[in-house]
Design an enzyme around this catalytic site. Sequence first.
Site, PDB file in Angstrom:
ATOM      1  N   LYS A  20       0.512  -1.284  -0.004  1.00 53.26           N
ATOM      2  CA  LYS A  20       0.052  -0.081   0.031  1.00 53.26           C
ATOM      3  C   LYS A  20       0.890   1.384   0.430  1.00 53.26           C
ATOM      4  O   LYS A  20       1.731   1.081   0.644  1.00 53.26           O
ATOM      5  CB  LYS A  20      -1.251  -0.112   1.101  1.00 53.26           C
ATOM      6  N   THR A  49      -9.077   2.242  12.390  1.00 52.60           N
ATOM      7  CA  THR A  49     -10.513   2.623  11.932  1.00 52.60           C
ATOM      8  C   THR A  49     -10.845   2.051  10.552  1.00 52.60           C
ATOM      9  O   THR A  49     -11.980   2.021   9.999  1.00 52.60           O
ATOM     10  CB  THR A  49      -9.992   4.259  10.738  1.00 52.60           C
TER      11      THR A  49
END
EC number: 2.7.6.1
Length: 339
Positions: free
Chosen positions: A204, A235
Site C-alpha cells: 500500500k 479505523t
Amino acid sequence: MPNTPEPKLISGNANMPLAKAIARRMSLHRGVNTDLVNARVERFNDSEVFVEVFENVRGEDMFIIQPTSNPANDNLMELLIMADALRRSSAKRITAVLPYFGYARQDRRTKARTPITAKLVANMLVGTGIERILTMDLHAAQIQGFFDIPVDNLYASPVFALDIKHAFKDQMDDLLIISPDVGGVARARELAKRLNAPLAIVDKRREKAGEVSEMTVIGDVKGKTCLIIDDICDTAGTLCKAAEVLLENGAKEVHAYISHGVMSGPAVERVTNSVMKSLVITDSIQPTDAVKNAPNIRIVPTAPMFAQAILNIWNGTSVSSLFEQETLGPIYDGMYVDD
C-alpha cells in the site's frame, strides 16, 4: 508473612472484564482463589486520577493489569499512579501487564521534529518503579529495547493458529496468509509457518496517515481463502480496502485476524458493511457493545495465556514456552479441539 509472596493482581479501569477473567483463570490453574486487590481508581472533578489501595501489599508480588488503550492518556496515567501507590506501599515487585501497549506506533522518527513517544512512555513506566513489562504483540519488536527492565512480549499467533485450524479445518489446503503491508511480513510469515500455508502481500501507498491511495497484490490469490494478519485495526479503512482488492484479484473469500481491535471512529460500521466474511480480534482492548454486537466480528480470549504468563513470571519459569501451540492448547481447555 510467607517467604514466597503470593501473586496479587490489581486493575485500573481500562479493561476490567479481562482483569477479572485473568483472576478466574489463575484461580483455576492454582486451585487457590485469586481475586483482584481491593482498590479504587477514580477521577476528581477536574479529571485528575486518584488511587487508593485498601489491602496490605507490603512485600507482595504485584501485577497491574492495564492496557493503555483509548482513552490512552487517562489509562496511562492510571497505570503510572497505581505503580507509584504500590511502590510507596512497599510492594516487593511491580509488573505492568499491558495487553495492549499504546503509543507503540510512534516508535521512530519518520520526519524532522517528531517525537519517539514509545521511548518516552517506556521511560515513564520505568521511572515509577515498574520492574517488568508483560505485553502482547508490540507494534515493533525493537520497542523491547526501549526498556532497561525485562519485557515479555507474548504473541497472539499461537492462539490464532489454534482458532484457524478449528474454524477452517475443511479449507486448510486453500488458505493463503496475507500481510496488509510490507512492514507486517514477518508477523504474517510467522503464522503462515505455523499453518504450513503460503504467503502473499498487499503493498500500500499512503499519502497521509489514515488514507491509502493505492494497493497492489504481490502473489497469486485466485481461488484462495485469504486471511489478513495484522497487529492493529484502528479505523479499519486499510483493512476493508485490502479485502476489496483481494476479491478483485480473484480471492474466494477474505477473513482477518487482528491482535488489537482499537476499532475507533467508523471502524465497526466499515467492517460490518465490508466484503470480509469475518474479523477476529482479541480482548486485549475492552470491546465496545458495537463491536460485540457486530455480526461479522468475533473475539478470542487472551485471559488463559496472560494468566499462565503471570504464573510463570511469579514462579520464575519460562514465558517463551507460551509461544507454542502445544503449550497453549491445554491452557485453552480444548476450546479448539476438533469435534
